[in-house]
Scaffold this active site. Structure first.
Site, PDB file in Angstrom:
ATOM      1  N   LYS B  80      66.589-120.375  44.801  1.00  0.00           N
ATOM      2  CA  LYS B  80      67.412-119.451  44.007  1.00  0.00           C
ATOM      3  C   LYS B  80      68.113-120.256  42.916  1.00  0.00           C
ATOM      4  O   LYS B  80      68.526-121.404  43.156  1.00  0.00           O
ATOM      5  CB  LYS B  80      68.436-118.792  44.931  1.00  0.00           C
ATOM      6  CG  LYS B  80      69.316-117.729  44.307  1.00  0.00           C
ATOM      7  CD  LYS B  80      70.207-117.106  45.381  1.00  0.00           C
ATOM      8  CE  LYS B  80      71.067-115.974  44.858  1.00  0.00           C
ATOM      9  NZ  LYS B  80      71.860-115.344  45.933  1.00  0.00           N
ATOM     10  N   SER B 155      71.348-110.426  46.344  1.00  0.00           N
ATOM     11  CA  SER B 155      71.176-111.067  45.062  1.00  0.00           C
ATOM     12  C   SER B 155      70.024-112.063  45.009  1.00  0.00           C
ATOM     13  O   SER B 155      69.595-112.453  43.914  1.00  0.00           O
ATOM     14  CB  SER B 155      72.471-111.786  44.660  1.00  0.00           C
ATOM     15  OG  SER B 155      72.760-112.828  45.569  1.00  0.00           O
ATOM     16  N   SER B 179      73.055-111.242  50.930  1.00  0.00           N
ATOM     17  CA  SER B 179      72.209-111.509  49.758  1.00  0.00           C
ATOM     18  C   SER B 179      70.894-112.235  50.048  1.00  0.00           C
ATOM     19  O   SER B 179      70.064-112.363  49.149  1.00  0.00           O
ATOM     20  CB  SER B 179      73.000-112.317  48.721  1.00  0.00           C
ATOM     21  OG  SER B 179      73.821-111.470  47.977  1.00  0.00           O
TER      22      SER B 179
END
Lengths: 94, 478
Positions: B80, B155, B179
Site C-alpha cells: 500500500k 482504504s 481498511s
C-alpha cells in the site's frame, strides 16, 4: 444545525486549511451529520479508565544517538531551498 | 507459464527450490499479468518493473549459491502506498505527496527485502487511508477485479485488487478501522489485521496511531501465515511494537483444530446485512459446527457507540498526525502565499482532498473546548469499556464470527455510497478498538459473481488459531 459557516471557518483556521468558495457551506452539512452520529456517545455508561493496556505495556527504547539523514537528502525532499537551507516566507517583521 | 498465477507461496517456494522456474520467470509472469489487467483494475500507483527484475535476479543468484533466505525469497509482492520504501514514491494517494520519495524503508518493507521478496510496486488507496472504497484516492481509480463497475473497498483497495487480480502474490496494507479486512472481503482475498503492535509501523504513514496496524492480504490462509511469520518481531523503532509469544504461524496451520467455542453476535442481525452476506455467515457457522464447534449468540457492547467512538478517535488522531504536512519540509507547496500562515493554509487547502479535510476539521473540533470532554474523552472511556468487555467475551469464546462487511462490493460513485461508507466499518471496528486480531475470510460469491466473506475475531496474539480456522473454512468450501 451545530455548525455554521463562521464555526467552520474558525476550525479551518485552527487546522490551517484554506477553504474554496462554497466549501464551508458544504462542510456545515457534512460535519453536522458526523456530529449527530457522535452524539450517541452521550447515551451510554463508559469504562472507568481511558488508558489502553497496550500503551501502558509498551516500553520506550533507550535513547541512542544515531547519524541524522544527510543534509542533501533532506533538502532534496523540500519544496523550496536556498544554499543549504529550507526557505519559507519571512515570519518576523523587520 | 500463466498457470503460475494460481499457485500459493508454499508452492512457489517448493518450485523455486526445485528449479522448476526461476524468480525472474515468476516475476515476469506477474509483470505480464499487470500489463494485461492494470488498465482495467488500476491497482498500482507506482510500478517498478526494473527494480523487481533486478531483485529477482539477485534471488536466483542466492538460490544457485545455496543461500536462499527462506519462504519468501523470490516471491513478488506489493505494498500500500503509505508504506515507505527507500528511493520510491510514497504518495498516500494524495496530491500533497504526489512527488515525495522516501529516504528510508519502513521496517515491514525492510524485513521483506531482507527475506528476498520481490517488490513490484505500490498500490492505490484512499487518500491518507481515509475511506472505504478507494474512491478518495487523488491519484487514480481502482476497480473491483470481479466487477469493474464496483469499488474494491478501502482504504487498502489497491492492495486487495492487486492480489485478487493476480497482479501480486501478496500485499501489505494498513488497517485502522477495517481498511485491510473490508477490501479483502470485497475482492475475495484473505485480509488479516494482527494484534495491535505485532507488526511494526515504523515508516508507515500515521493516520490514527492508537488504532493503526499493518495488515496482510493473500489468496490463502496459509500464505497469510507465511507472510506474517516473516514480519513479526519487536522493532525498537516503534514504541508500540511487541514480541509475539507464538510466532510459528505455519506450524499452527498444521496443528489439529480442537473443538472451538464460537460466538455469533445478536446485534449484527439479518436486517442489517445483505441477504447473501447473511447466508454466507450461516453457512460458515454450519461448517464450524460440523467441525465440532459450539456456537452461541452473544451481545457485543454498544454497537452504535462503538462506531461513534471510532469515528471521533480516528478523526481526532488524524487531525493531529496530519498537522505535519505544511509545505515546508517535504511534499507539495502552494505557489499562492504572501506569509507563512498563508503558505501552510493554502498548501493544506489545495493539497488535501475533501474527505481528509472533513476528518481533520471534525477531529480538530472534537479536541476543542467542551467537545474534548463531551466527545474525545468520552470516546476513550467507551473504547476502554469495549476493550474490557471484548476481553471478557473472548475469555469465554475462542472466536467471534461475524460478516466482515454488511454488504458486498457496491457500485462506484453510487448515490448510496455515503450512507454505506458510514456503516462499512460496523463489523470491523470492535477488533480495532480492542486491539485484538481479526481476519476476513473469503466465502464464495453471490449470484452476481461478487465475493462474500466472513470475519473471525480472536483474543490478543491468537493469529495462529484465526488462520487455522480460516483454513478449515477454505478447505470446506473447496
Amino acid at each position: 444545525m451545530v455548525y455554521s459557516v463562521k464555526r467552520i471557518e474558525a476550525l479551518a483556521a485552527v487546522a490551517r486549511i484554506s477553504l474554496r468558495p462554497g466549501e464551508a457551506e458544504r462542510l456545515c452539512r457534512e460535519l453536522d451529520t458526523m456530529y449527530a452520529r457522535a452524539e450517541v456517545l452521550q447515551d451510554t455508561a463508559a469504562g472507568e479508565n481511558p488508558f489502553l493496556e497496550t500503551v501502558l505495556l509498551s516500553e520506550l527504547r533507550e535513547d541512542r544517538a544515531q547519524p541524522p539523514l544527510p543534509r542533501e537528502t533532506v533538502l532534496r525532499m523540500a519544496p523550496a531551498t536556498r544554499d543549504r537551507y529550507l526557505t519559507v516566507p519571512r515570519a518576523v517583521e523587520e | 507459464m500463466s498457470d503460475l498465477l494460481n499457485r500459493t507461496i508454499l508452492a512457489h517456494h517448493s518450485a523455486l527450490e526445485a528449479r522448476e522456474y526461476s524468480a525472474v520467470e515468476l516475476t515476469q509472469v506477474y509483470l505480464d499479468q499487470i500489463a494485461m489487467r492494470e488498465s482495467e483494475v488500476g491497482a498500482f500507483l507506482t510500478l517498478d518493473a526494473e527494480g523487481a527484475l533486478r531483485a529477482a535476479e539477485e534471488s536466483d543468484r542466492r538460490r544457485l549459491a545455496g543461500k536462499a533466505r527462506g519462504m519468501l525469497d523470490g516471491i513478488p509482492f506489493s505494498l500500500k502506498d503509505n508504506i515507505a520504501v527507500k528511493d520510491m514514491r510514497l504518495t498516500c494517494a494524495s496530491r500533497l505527496l504526489r512527488d515525495y520519495v522516501s529516504p528510508y524503508d519502513a521496517t515491514v518493507a525492510l524485513r521483506l527485502k531482507q527475506a528476498g521478496a520481490v517488490l513490484l510496486g505500490k498500490n492505490n488507496m484512499d487518500e491518507f487511508a481515509m475511506g472505504s472504497s478507494t474512491e478518495y484516492s487523488a491519484l487514480g481509480v481502482t476497480r473491483n477485479p470481479w466487477d469493474p463497475s464496483c469499488v474494491p473497498g478501502g482504504s487498502s483497495g489497491g492492495s486487495a485488487a492487486a492480489v485478487a487480480a493476480k497482479e501480486s502474490v501478496f500485499s501489505l496494507g494498513s488497517d485502522t478501522g477495517g481498511s485491510v479486512r473490508q477490501p479483502a472481503a470485497f475482492c475475495g482475498v484473505y485480509g488479516l489485521k494482527p494484534t495491535y503492535g505485532v507488526l511494526s509501523r515504523y515508516g508507515v504513514v500515521a493516520m490514527a496511531s492508537s488504532l493503526d496496524c499493518v495488515g496482510v492480504l493473500t489468496e490463502t490462509a496459509q500464505d497469510c501465515a507465511a507472510v506474517l511469520e516473516c514480519l513479526v518481531g519487536k522493532d525498537l523503532c516503534d514504541a508500540t511494537s511487541v514480541e509475539h509469544p507464538q510466532p510459528d504461524f505455519l506450524k499452527a496451520m498444521r496443528a489439529p483444530l480442537r473443538a472451538l467455542r464460537v460466538a455469533t453476535v445478536s446485534s449484527i442481525s439479518e436486517e442489517l446485512v445483505d441477504a447473501d452476506v447473511w447466508q454466507a455467515l450461516q453457512s460458515a457457522a454450519e461448517i464450524l459446527r460440523d467441525a465440532g464447534a459450539v456456537i452461541e449468540t452473544v451481545e457485543l457492547p454498544v454497537p452504535k457507540q462503538a462506531l461513534a467512538a471510532y469515528s471521533v478517535l480516528a478523526a481526532a488522531e488524524a487531525s493531529s498526525n496530519l498537522a505535519r504536512y505544511d509545505g515546508v519540509h517535504y511534499g507539495m507547496r502552494s505557489e499562492d502565499y504572501t506569509s507563512l500562515a498563508e503558505l501552510y493554509a493554502n498548501t493544506r487547502g489545495k493539497g488535501f482532498g475533501d474527505e481528509v479535510k472533513r476528518r481533520i476539521l471534525f477531529g480538530t473540533d472534537m479536541l476543542l473546548g467542551e467537545n474534548r470532554a463531551r466527545f474525545y474523552v468520552r470516546a476513550q472511556h467507551i473504547r476502554e469499556r469495549i476493550r474490557c468487555e471484548m476481553k471478557e467475551l473472548l475469555s469465554k469464546y475462542d472466536l467471534i464470527l461475524t460478516p466482515t462487511s454488511p454488504t458486498v462490493a457496491f457500485a462506484r460513485g453510487s448515490s448510496a455510497s455515503q450512507e454505506r461508507l458510514a456503516c462499512a466499518d460496523m463489523c470491523t471496528v470492535y477488533a480495532s478498538l480492542a486491539g485484538v486480531p481479526a481476519v476476513s475470510v473469503p466465502f464464495g460469491k453471490n449470484e452476481n459473481g461478487l465475493p462474500l466473506a466472513v470475519q473471525l475475531t480472536g483474543r490478543a496474539f491468537s493469529e495462529g488459531l484465526l488462520l487455522r480456522t480460516a483454513k478449515l473454512l477454505e478447505e470446506a468450501l473447496g
